[in-house]
Design a protein around this motif. Structure first.
Motif, short mmCIF file in Angstrom:
data_model
loop_
_atom_site.label_atom_id
_atom_site.label_comp_id
_atom_site.label_asym_id
_atom_site.label_seq_id
_atom_site.Cartn_x
_atom_site.Cartn_y
_atom_site.Cartn_z
N ASP A 123 0.82 -1.21 0.00
CA ASP A 123 0.00 0.00 0.00
C ASP A 123 0.85 1.26 0.00
N ASN A 124 2.17 1.11 -0.11
CA ASN A 124 3.06 2.27 -0.12
C ASN A 124 2.93 3.03 -1.42
N LYS A 125 3.64 4.14 -1.48
CA LYS A 125 3.58 4.99 -2.67
C LYS A 125 4.10 4.27 -3.90
N LEU A 126 3.77 4.81 -5.04
CA LEU A 126 4.21 4.29 -6.33
C LEU A 126 5.56 4.91 -6.65
N TYR A 127 6.53 4.08 -7.00
CA TYR A 127 7.86 4.56 -7.35
C TYR A 127 8.03 4.54 -8.87
N GLU A 128 8.64 5.59 -9.40
CA GLU A 128 8.95 5.64 -10.82
C GLU A 128 10.40 5.23 -11.00
N LEU A 129 10.64 4.30 -11.93
CA LEU A 129 11.98 3.81 -12.20
C LEU A 129 12.38 4.19 -13.63
N ASN A 130 13.58 4.70 -13.77
CA ASN A 130 14.16 4.98 -15.08
C ASN A 130 15.53 4.33 -15.11
N LEU A 131 15.84 3.65 -16.21
CA LEU A 131 17.09 2.91 -16.31
C LEU A 131 17.92 3.40 -17.48
N LYS A 132 19.21 3.52 -17.25
CA LYS A 132 20.15 3.72 -18.35
C LYS A 132 20.79 2.37 -18.59
N VAL A 133 20.53 1.81 -19.77
CA VAL A 133 21.00 0.47 -20.11
C VAL A 133 21.95 0.57 -21.29
N THR A 134 23.12 -0.04 -21.15
CA THR A 134 24.10 -0.12 -22.23
C THR A 134 24.49 -1.58 -22.39
N ASN A 135 24.38 -2.08 -23.61
CA ASN A 135 24.70 -3.49 -23.90
C ASN A 135 23.95 -4.44 -22.98
N ASN A 136 22.68 -4.16 -22.75
CA ASN A 136 21.78 -4.97 -21.92
C ASN A 136 22.21 -5.03 -20.45
N MET A 137 23.05 -4.12 -20.01
CA MET A 137 23.44 -4.04 -18.60
C MET A 137 22.97 -2.70 -18.04
N VAL A 138 22.41 -2.74 -16.85
CA VAL A 138 21.92 -1.52 -16.21
C VAL A 138 23.12 -0.73 -15.69
N GLU A 139 23.31 0.47 -16.22
CA GLU A 139 24.40 1.34 -15.80
C GLU A 139 23.97 2.29 -14.69
N LYS A 140 22.71 2.70 -14.75
CA LYS A 140 22.21 3.67 -13.79
C LYS A 140 20.73 3.41 -13.57
N LEU A 141 20.30 3.57 -12.33
CA LEU A 141 18.88 3.45 -11.98
C LEU A 141 18.46 4.72 -11.28
N LEU A 142 17.39 5.33 -11.78
CA LEU A 142 16.80 6.49 -11.13
C LEU A 142 15.49 6.04 -10.49
N ILE A 143 15.32 6.38 -9.22
CA ILE A 143 14.07 6.11 -8.52
C ILE A 143 13.48 7.45 -8.17
N ASP A 144 12.31 7.73 -8.72
CA ASP A 144 11.67 9.04 -8.56
C ASP A 144 12.63 10.17 -8.94
N LYS A 145 13.30 9.99 -10.07
CA LYS A 145 14.21 10.99 -10.69
C LYS A 145 15.49 11.23 -9.89
N THR A 146 15.76 10.40 -8.87
CA THR A 146 16.98 10.50 -8.08
C THR A 146 17.80 9.24 -8.29
N GLU A 147 19.10 9.41 -8.51
CA GLU A 147 19.96 8.25 -8.76
C GLU A 147 19.98 7.33 -7.55
N ALA A 148 19.68 6.06 -7.79
CA ALA A 148 19.67 5.06 -6.72
C ALA A 148 21.10 4.64 -6.41
N PRO A 149 21.43 4.55 -5.13
CA PRO A 149 22.78 4.08 -4.79
C PRO A 149 22.89 2.57 -5.01
N LYS A 150 24.11 2.14 -5.25
CA LYS A 150 24.36 0.71 -5.36
C LYS A 150 24.50 0.15 -3.96
#
Length: 168
Positions: free
Chosen positions: A122-149
């Protein structure tokens, strides 16, 4: 008939000579499938407790999680994911937490502007955006903020694709 037997013999010899993935200690060969690391997401609360672990009070079961995208007409398309349990590559390289993994989402992501959605109970909805190069995720944005590894000791291409979502 001789040509047929020669071709059959060559196919038989090639199939015996090919090492299969993870059999006999060998690596990949031309016969083995190439598997790129999936998107892996660790979900923790503000106290750094794993919220995908069934032993945690208030954890998220797979049935409580939705991962999806929307097309131009706002039609929802569910994206396949799994909950991976903690595991060890070697005695020195262990992953001690559960992860939400999706091999499908890196293939669906065409640009970092494409938005995917993650709903946890029931928590909020998160928006995910991915930067993918050669089918590997290089960067993940969660609600327009870069997600830490997720910090983990050891070097492995899988470890480089584990991101953290911290919810309060």
């Amino acid at each position: 008939m001789k040509k047929f037997l020669i071709i059959l013999s060559v196919i038989f010899i090639v199939s015996l000579g090919c090492k299969k993935e993870n059999i006999g200690g060998g690596g990949l060969c031309a016969c083995s499938p190439v598997i790129n690391p999936p998107l892996s997401l660790v979900i923790k609360n503000s106290a750094d407790v794993d919220l995908l672990n069934p032993k945690t009070k208030g954890y998220f079961d797979k049935t409580q999680i939705q991962l999806y995208s929307k097309d131009a007409k706002n039609v929802i398309k569910q994206i396949n994911f799994e909950i991976r349990q903690p595991f060890a590559y070697t005695t020195n390289l262990k992953i001690d937490y559960y992860q939400l993994i999706s091999s499908e989402i890196p293939y669906l992501s065409k640009s970092i502007d494409q938005t995917f959605y993650l709903k946890l109970g029931d928590n909020k909805l998160y928006e995910l955006n991915l930067k993918v190069t050669n089918n590997m995720v290089e960067k993940l944005l969660i609600d327009k903020t870069e997600a830490p590894k997720e910090i983990q000791t050891g070097t492995n291409s899988y470890l480089d694709t584990i991101y953290r979502l911290k919810i309060s």
